[in-house]
Structures are given as C-alpha cells and as structure tokens.
Enzyme design. Structure first.
Site, PDB file in Angstrom:
ATOM      1  N   SER A 108      43.465  41.448  32.558  1.00  0.00           N
ATOM      2  CA  SER A 108      42.958  42.663  31.934  1.00  0.00           C
ATOM      3  C   SER A 108      43.369  43.880  32.748  1.00  0.00           C
ATOM      4  O   SER A 108      43.409  43.826  33.975  1.00  0.00           O
ATOM      5  CB  SER A 108      41.432  42.596  31.847  1.00  0.00           C
ATOM      6  OG  SER A 108      40.918  43.824  31.391  1.00  0.00           O
ATOM      7  N   TYR A 131      33.219  42.160  37.241  1.00  0.00           N
ATOM      8  CA  TYR A 131      34.285  41.745  36.323  1.00  0.00           C
ATOM      9  C   TYR A 131      35.686  42.011  36.888  1.00  0.00           C
ATOM     10  O   TYR A 131      36.523  41.111  36.926  1.00  0.00           O
ATOM     11  CB  TYR A 131      34.100  42.433  34.972  1.00  0.00           C
ATOM     12  CG  TYR A 131      35.229  42.203  33.999  1.00  0.00           C
ATOM     13  CD1 TYR A 131      35.344  40.990  33.326  1.00  0.00           C
ATOM     14  CD2 TYR A 131      36.172  43.185  33.749  1.00  0.00           C
ATOM     15  CE1 TYR A 131      36.379  40.771  32.434  1.00  0.00           C
ATOM     16  CE2 TYR A 131      37.207  42.980  32.856  1.00  0.00           C
ATOM     17  CZ  TYR A 131      37.308  41.769  32.198  1.00  0.00           C
ATOM     18  OH  TYR A 131      38.337  41.552  31.319  1.00  0.00           O
TER      19      TYR A 131
END
Length: 196
Positions: free
Chosen positions: A146, A157
């Site tokens: 990502s 994250y």
C-alpha cells in the site's frame, strides 16, 4: 479449437479474495484459466463470491482459514497441495486499517489487532507456501502492499505494510539462487484519496 489462456492448468491462491482489492486478481486469473482458491475467514462472504464467479463460468473454490495464525496458513497450503497437487501462484492480500485514530489514543490491544491483521497473514502464508514452490522449482508470489503508509491517524498499519515490503525484498534476494523460476513481487496499491 480453443486458444490457450495465460493461466491454464495453474492453481492460484488469493487470500482475502472475496471482495475489494483481492477480488480483482481472483476474478482475472479465473477468467484467464486458473483454478482459483479464495482463502478467507469470512465464510459467508467468501462462499457468496465463489458462487457468483462460478455462475460466470470460473473454476473457483472457497477455503476458510484464519490466516493470522501460523496453523491457518499451514493448513491452507497443505489442503490446496493435497487437493490440487500443485500451487503455482499465491497472492497475499490480507490487511486493512481497523481504527483510524492518533497512535497515542490506541490501546495495546488495538495496536496488536492492527499488526495481527496486516502483517501476520503475509508472513505466515509466505512461510507456508514457499516449501511447495521450492519442491516444484517454480511459482509466483505476490504480496499486496500500500502507498497509504504515511496516512494521518494510521500508525500500526503502515508499520505492518512496510514490514511486508521489507519481507518481499529480502525473500526475493534469498530465494532467487534456490529457484530460478520463483517470482516474488510486491504489488503496491494506491487507494483513491489516500495521502502519500
């Protein structure tokens, strides 16, 4: 006479392939000839996706496992190898921010949950699938990354996703001498509206 498709006679596993980013490679490989196993722990959503893809002529199967645990990943790939005799492609996609909040407002349990969701499935799945590919002398592994690793109120994250990127880079170097036809890559996904 039918023309050959790019994934004919290949067995592909896609984790978290029932929806979102994982659904795209699952559908595409199935449309291009692969037998696709969609692995997830959400049984109803996974089966619903499998049913839809089968209605469109795709050869897809559901595999329900908790991939945050080593045992789940190991059993997934053991089951696929036993049932289909080979594993040609593995797409590792399990991830996702659970809470968007300042890091200092996160509880230890919330931090652990974020890391468990976004890093362990890829680590365990890579560990579980590589022996099968090494034995076969070939295979392709794609880890979904990502660019949303510098977003506001997302600290655990990005730590996890940067860990996945580092794992991918390290293994691509370590396994290359052992298997000439083992492809390892990181597919970094840009989400609409994300901050780079």
């Amino acid at each position: 006479m039918t023309s050959a498709k790019p994934f004919d006679n290949q067995i592909a596993v896609v984790t978290a392939g029932a929806q979102g980013i994982g659904l795209a490679p699952a559908r595409r490989m199935a449309e291009e000839g692969a037998i696709v196993i969609i692995a997830d722990r959400a049984a109803d959503a996974t089966q619903a996706t499998v049913d839809r893809l089968r209605d469109n002529g795709c050869d897809v199967h559901a595999a329900i496992f908790d991939l945050e645990k080593c045992e789940g990943a190991t059993e997934l790939y053991r089951t696929v190898a036993d049932q289909f005799g080979q594993i040609d492609v593995a797409v590792h996609n399990v991830c996702g921010t659970i809470w968007a909040k300042p890091y200092w407002d996160s509880t230890p349990d919330e931090i652990c949950a974020e890391i468990n969701r976004s890093v362990w499935p890829t680590l365990w799945c890579r560990h579980a699938v590589l022996p099968y590919m090494l034995a076969a002398g070939r295979g392709s592994v794609v880890n979904i990354g990502s660019v949303a690793t510098r977003g506001v109120n997302k600290t655990p994250y990005p730590a996890a996703k940067d860990g996945v990127a580092a794992l991918t880079a390290a293994l691509s170097l370590n396994w290359k001498p052992a298997v000439s036809e083992l492809a390892v890559c990181d597919l970094t996904v840009a989400y609409p509206g994300c901050r780079k």
